[in-house]
Scaffold this motif. Structure first.
Motif, PDB file in Angstrom:
ATOM      1  N   ALA A 215     -15.530  -7.407   6.900  1.00 26.45           N
ATOM      2  CA  ALA A 215     -16.187  -8.348   5.986  1.00 26.45           C
ATOM      3  C   ALA A 215     -16.420  -7.699   4.637  1.00 26.45           C
ATOM      4  N   GLY A 216     -15.927  -8.340   3.603  1.00 31.44           N
ATOM      5  CA  GLY A 216     -16.088  -7.824   2.253  1.00 31.44           C
ATOM      6  C   GLY A 216     -15.127  -6.723   1.896  1.00 31.44           C
ATOM      7  N   VAL A 217     -14.207  -6.380   2.784  1.00 27.39           N
ATOM      8  CA  VAL A 217     -13.239  -5.308   2.540  1.00 27.39           C
ATOM      9  C   VAL A 217     -11.904  -5.907   2.113  1.00 27.39           C
ATOM     10  N   GLU A 218     -11.298  -5.359   1.095  1.00 21.68           N
ATOM     11  CA  GLU A 218      -9.971  -5.799   0.668  1.00 21.68           C
ATOM     12  C   GLU A 218      -8.940  -5.353   1.706  1.00 21.68           C
ATOM     13  N   HIS A 219      -8.227  -6.311   2.280  1.00 24.12           N
ATOM     14  CA  HIS A 219      -7.237  -5.977   3.296  1.00 24.12           C
ATOM     15  C   HIS A 219      -6.204  -7.094   3.382  1.00 24.12           C
ATOM     16  N   SER A 220      -5.198  -6.924   4.239  1.00 20.39           N
ATOM     17  CA  SER A 220      -4.142  -7.918   4.438  1.00 20.39           C
ATOM     18  C   SER A 220      -4.111  -8.309   5.906  1.00 20.39           C
ATOM     19  N   VAL A 221      -3.814  -9.612   6.145  1.00 18.68           N
ATOM     20  CA  VAL A 221      -3.763 -10.142   7.500  1.00 18.68           C
ATOM     21  C   VAL A 221      -2.329 -10.545   7.822  1.00 18.68           C
TER      22      VAL A 221
ATOM     23  N   ASP B 192      -3.241 -11.704   1.741  1.00 23.91           N
ATOM     24  CA  ASP B 192      -4.211 -10.771   1.158  1.00 23.91           C
ATOM     25  C   ASP B 192      -5.608 -11.375   1.133  1.00 23.91           C
ATOM     26  N   VAL B 193      -6.585 -10.544   1.471  1.00 23.25           N
ATOM     27  CA  VAL B 193      -7.997 -10.932   1.420  1.00 23.25           C
ATOM     28  C   VAL B 193      -8.695 -10.035   0.407  1.00 23.25           C
ATOM     29  N   ARG B 194      -9.327 -10.623  -0.572  1.00 22.94           N
ATOM     30  CA  ARG B 194      -9.961  -9.830  -1.622  1.00 22.94           C
ATOM     31  C   ARG B 194     -11.275  -9.221  -1.136  1.00 22.94           C
ATOM     32  N   GLY B 195     -11.620  -8.117  -1.768  1.00 21.16           N
ATOM     33  CA  GLY B 195     -12.873  -7.457  -1.409  1.00 21.16           C
ATOM     34  C   GLY B 195     -12.957  -6.081  -2.040  1.00 21.16           C
ATOM     35  N   ASP B 196     -13.815  -5.250  -1.470  1.00 20.28           N
ATOM     36  CA  ASP B 196     -14.046  -3.896  -1.978  1.00 20.28           C
ATOM     37  C   ASP B 196     -13.621  -2.884  -0.931  1.00 20.28           C
ATOM     38  N   ALA B 197     -13.920  -1.618  -1.204  1.00 21.30           N
ATOM     39  CA  ALA B 197     -13.606  -0.556  -0.264  1.00 21.30           C
ATOM     40  C   ALA B 197     -14.509  -0.653   0.964  1.00 21.30           C
ATOM     41  N   THR B 198     -14.021  -0.106   2.080  1.00 22.75           N
ATOM     42  CA  THR B 198     -14.834  -0.098   3.288  1.00 22.75           C
ATOM     43  C   THR B 198     -15.982   0.898   3.154  1.00 22.75           C
ATOM     44  N   ALA B 199     -17.121   0.535   3.654  1.00 20.29           N
ATOM     45  CA  ALA B 199     -18.285   1.413   3.546  1.00 20.29           C
ATOM     46  C   ALA B 199     -18.255   2.517   4.588  1.00 20.29           C
ATOM     47  N   THR B 200     -17.580   2.317   5.683  1.00 18.46           N
ATOM     48  CA  THR B 200     -17.542   3.285   6.784  1.00 18.46           C
ATOM     49  C   THR B 200     -16.107   3.589   7.151  1.00 18.46           C
ATOM     50  N   PRO B 201     -15.671   4.857   7.143  1.00 21.04           N
ATOM     51  CA  PRO B 201     -14.325   5.196   7.602  1.00 21.04           C
ATOM     52  C   PRO B 201     -14.122   4.685   9.024  1.00 21.04           C
ATOM     53  N   PRO B 202     -12.898   4.313   9.374  1.00 20.85           N
ATOM     54  CA  PRO B 202     -12.675   3.678  10.676  1.00 20.85           C
ATOM     55  C   PRO B 202     -13.064   4.555  11.866  1.00 20.85           C
ATOM     56  N   GLU B 203     -12.869   5.853  11.746  1.00 15.21           N
ATOM     57  CA  GLU B 203     -13.196   6.716  12.878  1.00 15.21           C
ATOM     58  C   GLU B 203     -14.690   6.741  13.174  1.00 15.21           C
ATOM     59  N   GLN B 204     -15.505   6.420  12.186  1.00 12.67           N
ATOM     60  CA  GLN B 204     -16.946   6.470  12.374  1.00 12.67           C
ATOM     61  C   GLN B 204     -17.530   5.133  12.819  1.00 12.67           C
ATOM     62  N   ALA B 205     -16.715   4.088  12.830  1.00 11.14           N
ATOM     63  CA  ALA B 205     -17.195   2.783  13.279  1.00 11.14           C
ATOM     64  C   ALA B 205     -17.184   2.726  14.799  1.00 11.14           C
ATOM     65  N   ASP B 206     -18.129   1.972  15.362  1.00 13.99           N
ATOM     66  CA  ASP B 206     -18.240   1.902  16.817  1.00 13.99           C
ATOM     67  C   ASP B 206     -17.778   0.548  17.365  1.00 13.99           C
ATOM     68  N   VAL B 207     -16.848  -0.078  16.644  1.00 12.90           N
ATOM     69  CA  VAL B 207     -16.404  -1.415  17.042  1.00 12.90           C
ATOM     70  C   VAL B 207     -15.139  -1.384  17.893  1.00 12.90           C
TER      71      VAL B 207
END
Length: 482
Positions: free
Chosen positions: A367-373, A384-399
């Motif tokens: 959510a809120g991250v610029e990425h492509s689907v 393309d989905v507009r947004g900003d940089a991710t706040a948490t690197p993927p390795e540190q996310a617990d999802v």
């Protein structure tokens, strides 16, 4: 017993296609609806040509072994060519008559067109290996020009032909060229507006059809005589002098002999039941071969235990590439998949991260991250989905249900289970810009058993169909010898 024919004039080529010297008074407008009228013939001919194919393979083997074309099979295949010629003459091969073609393999003496092929006493074992594909190639190119045609719906890019767009935005094009159909259209227009069929055009169409059917007979192994590169126009055929020759003659019931015309008619008699049996058997053979091929393909589809998709390249200027939510429900989409594997490799330098998460968790993370689907399953279409940089690197996310990261090829494997899932690929450090190769695989545990079932069904159909064909040919051969 044989009948000796005196020297005289016979057609120069062993495939004899004849027609009335002039068109059989076709009407002005019936040709506009003949495409509907010939539908029953089209269905029957599709079945007959399937039998023609199977019987030609049998004849191929017989010629290799005995140098002879089995007479019953020969008569059946000639009948298919004869039937095709009558339908072509009636419809858009010539528009030469309004008399509806009869449903029979036999020659009909009072119909305006005829086709026969001289039965060869011997055929070359060597030629049968190459004539139907190698030697006939030049003729195939010509036949393609004469017969390949069609009015087709096309996309924005038209590869060939003339195209036009209808009022509803659909593009149509005449592609391929098909000279016979094009000339038949000209003849139809002449009939429509003048009520007359141009004689020169009629003669030309007969000649073009004669060329096509000569090639068909040669490719069908019925003769070793190479088709001439010659356009013999008109309903008759060019004649040449020939020495004495012998023609098989059948004994009459009273102990006498039949004349040649009666003998030919007697030899070429297939019963309706025999034709239906050989057609059904041929369809069973072809279906059996298809099932056997499909079963073998299923059984061999897994490599190292996986059925793997083609490798696709995904690229984004954003921070991640994610799939659309994939919903797995029911036996077919969870238990049927078995194990699932996702692999990704960074094309450029740098580590790569690949993870699988439930759709809701992935949506919260992105959510809120610029990425492509990825929106297309077969071709990589990205939204393309507009947004900003991710706040948490993927390795540190617990999802993530499972994930992998590092240099080179990274792989994630999970057991398919019900739910809605998303695959996310991104740089390990969460930086922008990514170009990666990705593939997806599954174990599909049902694949080998299903392939075995298809293979077994194919064998049963193949053997049953072959037996039906053999019985039909045997019955026809018995009729010939009576």
């Amino acid at each position: 017993m044989t009948l000796v024919l005196a020297a005289g004039t016979v057609p120069a080529y062993p495939v004899h296609l004849t027609a009335e010297p002039r068109p059989d008074h076709p009407s002005r407008g019936l040709w506009l609806v003949k495409w509907i009228l010939v539908i029953p013939h089209g269905i029957v001919l599709a079945l007959l040509w399937a039998a023609f194919l199977v019987l030609s393979v049998v004849a191929f083997v017989a010629i290799l072994v005995t140098e002879r074309y089995p007479r019953a099979i020969f008569d059946f295949n000639v009948g298919v060519l004869r039937w095709s010629w009558r339908v072509a003459y009636y419809s858009y091969g010539a528009l030469g008559t309004d008399r509806y073609p009869p449903f029979t393999l036999q020659d009909v003496p009072d119909y305006p067109v005829h086709l026969d092929v001289d039965y060869p006493e011997r055929l070359s074992r060597g030629l049968v290996l190459v004539k139907w594909w190698l030697l006939a190639l030049p003729h195939y190119l010509i036949v393609a020009v004469l017969t390949s045609n069609g009015l087709r719906q096309v996309n924005d890019t038209v590869p060939a032909g003339w195209a036009w767009e209808t009022s509803d935005g659909v593009q149509w094009a005449w592609q391929g060229g098909g000279l016979i159909a094009l000339l038949a259209l000209v003849a139809g227009l002449a009939l429509l507006f003048t009520g007359r069929y141009p004689q020169g055009l009629y003669d030309l169409l007969i000649g073009l059809n004669r060329w096509v059917l000569r090639v068909a007979a040669y490719a069908g192994l019925m003769t070793d005589t190479y088709p001439p590169f010659r356009l013999d126009q008109g309903g008759g055929e060019e004649l040449r002098d020939t020495p004495y020759r012998e023609v098989p003659v059948r004994e009459a019931p009273d102990g006498g002999t039949l004349d040649r015309a009666d003998a030919v008619q007697a030899i070429t008699r297939w019963t309706t039941g025999g034709v239906m049996t050989v057609v059904a058997g041929s369809l069973a053979v072809l279906l059996g071969l298809g099932l056997m091929g499909g079963g073998a393909a299923l059984m061999g589809a897994r490599q190292d235990g996986w059925v793997t998709s083609p490798t696709r390249t995904v690229q984004t200027d954003g921070y991640a590439v994610a799939t659309q939510a994939m919903v797995l429900e029911g036996v077919a989409l969870d238990e049927g998949l078995g194990e699932i594997r996702v692999r990704a490799e960074n094309v450029t330098a740098g580590d790569i991260f690949v993870g699988i998460a439930r759709a809701a968790d992935a949506a919260n993370y992105l959510a809120g991250v610029e990425h492509s689907v990825v929106t297309g399953p077969l071709a990589v279409n990205l939204q393309d989905v507009r947004g900003d940089a991710t706040a948490t690197p993927p390795e540190q996310a617990d999802v993530w249900v499972d994930s992998a990261s590092g240099p080179g090829l990274q792989s994630v494997e999970i057991t398919a289970q019900p739910g809605s899932w998303v695959v996310v690929v991104m740089a390990t450090d969460g930086s922008a810009g990514l170009r990666a190769h990705v593939d997806v695989a599954a174990t599909l545990p049902w694949l080998t058993p299903a392939g075995g079932v298809l293979l077994a069904m194919g064998v049963v159909l193949l053997l049953g169909g072959a037996a039906a064909v053999a019985l039909a040919v045997r019955a026809a051969s018995t009729t010939v010898r009576e």
